[in-house]
Design an enzyme around this catalytic site. Structure first.
Site, PDB file in Angstrom:
ATOM      1  N   GLN A  87       0.826  -1.209   0.000  1.00  0.00           N
ATOM      2  CA  GLN A  87       0.000   0.000   0.000  1.00  0.00           C
ATOM      3  C   GLN A  87       0.859   1.257   0.000  1.00  0.00           C
ATOM      4  O   GLN A  87       0.541   2.239  -0.692  1.00  0.00           O
ATOM      5  CB  GLN A  87      -0.923  -0.007   1.226  1.00  0.00           C
ATOM      6  CG  GLN A  87      -2.076   0.972   1.148  1.00  0.00           C
ATOM      7  CD  GLN A  87      -3.146   0.530   0.159  1.00  0.00           C
ATOM      8  OE1 GLN A  87      -3.159  -0.617  -0.295  1.00  0.00           O
ATOM      9  NE2 GLN A  87      -4.022   1.451  -0.210  1.00  0.00           N
ATOM     10  N   GLU A 134       3.027 -25.895   8.535  1.00  0.00           N
ATOM     11  CA  GLU A 134       3.391 -26.315   9.901  1.00  0.00           C
ATOM     12  C   GLU A 134       2.320 -25.930  10.911  1.00  0.00           C
ATOM     13  O   GLU A 134       2.605 -25.529  12.047  1.00  0.00           O
ATOM     14  CB  GLU A 134       4.765 -25.766  10.288  1.00  0.00           C
ATOM     15  CG  GLU A 134       5.876 -26.469   9.536  1.00  0.00           C
ATOM     16  CD  GLU A 134       7.224 -26.354  10.201  1.00  0.00           C
ATOM     17  OE1 GLU A 134       7.287 -26.275  11.438  1.00  0.00           O
ATOM     18  OE2 GLU A 134       8.224 -26.346   9.464  1.00  0.00           O
TER      19      GLU A 134
END
Length: 381
Positions: free
Chosen positions: A338, A365
């Site tokens: 942004q 994980e």
């Protein structure tokens, strides 16, 4: 952005390691990152550089030529490698999962056979727990290793295997009884035993890291390739993955820090309304939020590592660190894009790749949802 608050407890040796790996990440990993992402090819020269720094032996005991790093140092290395490129850090962390399994559960013969070569970077390790239909519950796996005399015969399929193309030795989790969820056992399986590499996944991010399926069709291994007693595989996997989650959390911090630094440099150079955009209050507020998230995540990683090194139960702290740091990485990389405005949406700037890479840290994980379950058990039960 100062690191003093998070780094005050580091030893001089840890600071030196951090600085060496950061320099390698900036000078050797980062320059290869864009091409590696575009071509979806792992930068093998970077892997050789990691081996030269002894980082491919990070979790291997010194008697086998390894670095024998404590958890705090392991986290530091993961953070700095991810600062260069998350795909490289992911490949290294999975290799370290494999060496950790052999070092902790292997026989003396297995350690002597495999670990010295893996310290040197070849063979590359794989960790095969996930399956196409088992989702986040590995007890539902369907891969079976049945005993036949002095051999185990393996049939099944594993999914989402990092280093699937490059790897040569697989830490495999399979049931010894198809109907018994408690029969999951851990095995060491060389790829040349007959493992078939499945389709390479084309992913949103982490493109330089090869992710494939592994197919086991009547693959035979000697019985001595079993790493745990029958039925002890899941507890071994969860134990190893707790430490691995600290590493993933550290990678998320490194990725977020890298995106922050890219955005900071851009905001200082980009001029609008008569000055650099870093002077605009709305932009400055973005950096204050990003910096706070990164520092909080880093401190959570350090605390989880401290608990592990102190012999405490780190499961809740590791889950908190992994959950918070991965979500922070998504937020920070999003804000970095942004800050760049339209340019951040192009491949001319690295924050675009970092934004795509960040999402996987909330998934692999153990998803953020799984981490919340672990945290809830730790604080409520």
């Amino acid at each position: 952005m100062t690191l003093a608050g998070a780094d005050s407890a580091l030893t001089d040796e840890q600071r030196a390691i951090r600085d060496v790996v950061r320099e390698f990440a900036v000078e050797e990993i980062r320059p290869t990152a864009r091409e590696a992402d575009e071509t979806e090819e792992f930068p093998e020269e970077v892997w050789d550089g990691l081996a030269d720094l002894d980082l491919t032996g990070l979790t291997v005991p010194e008697e086998y030529g390894g670095f024998d790093a404590d958890r705090a140092t392991y986290a530091l290395v993961n953070e700095q490698v991810a600062y260069g490129q998350l795909a490289v850090a992911t490949a290294l962390s999975v290799h370290c999962l494999a060496t950790s399994c052999i070092a902790e559960f292997g026989s003396d013969e297995q350690k002597e056979t495999w670990l010295p070569e893996m310290v040197d970077g070849r063979p590359v390790g794989m960790f095969a727990l996930s399956e196409p239909d088992a989702g986040s519950n590995p007890a539902e796996m369907s891969t079976v290793a049945r005993r036949e005399g002095d051999e185990y015969v393996i049939d099944g399929k594993k999914q989402w295997i990092t280093n699937g193309e490059r790897g040569e030795v697989c830490i495999l989790f399979a049931k010894t009884d198809r109907e018994d969820p408690g029969s999951v056992t851990q095995f060491l399986v060389p790829k040349d035993a007959g493992i078939e590499v499945g389709k390479k996944e084309h992913k949103l991010g982490l493109r330089a890291s090869d992710t494939t399926a592994l197919v086991f069709d009547d693959v035979r291994i000697p019985a001595e390739n079993r790493l745990t007693e029958e039925g002890k595989g899941l507890s071994a996997a969860f134990h190893i993955l707790t430490g691995g989650r600290v590493g993933i959390a550290a990678q998320a911090v490194g990725l977020a820090q890298s995106a922050f630094d890219e955005a900071k440099a851009y905001a200082g150079d980009r001029e609008q309304f008569g000055g650099p955009i870093s002077d605009i209050q709305a932009v400055r507020h973005k950096f204050s939020e990003m910096a706070t998230q990164i520092q909080a995540a880093r401190l959570m990683v350090r605390e989880a590592a401290r608990q592990d090194d102190a012999g405490e139960d780190p499961r809740t702290a590791a889950a908190m660190a992994k959950y918070f740091a991965s979500e922070a990485a998504v937020d920070v990389t999003n804000e970095a894009v942004q800050v760049h405005g339209g340019y951040g949406y192009t491949t001319d700037f690295d924050v675009e790749r970092m934004y795509r890479d960040s999402k996987i840290t909330t998934i692999y994980e153990g998803t953020s949802e799984i981490q919340k379950d672990i945290i809830a058990r730790g604080v409520l039960d």
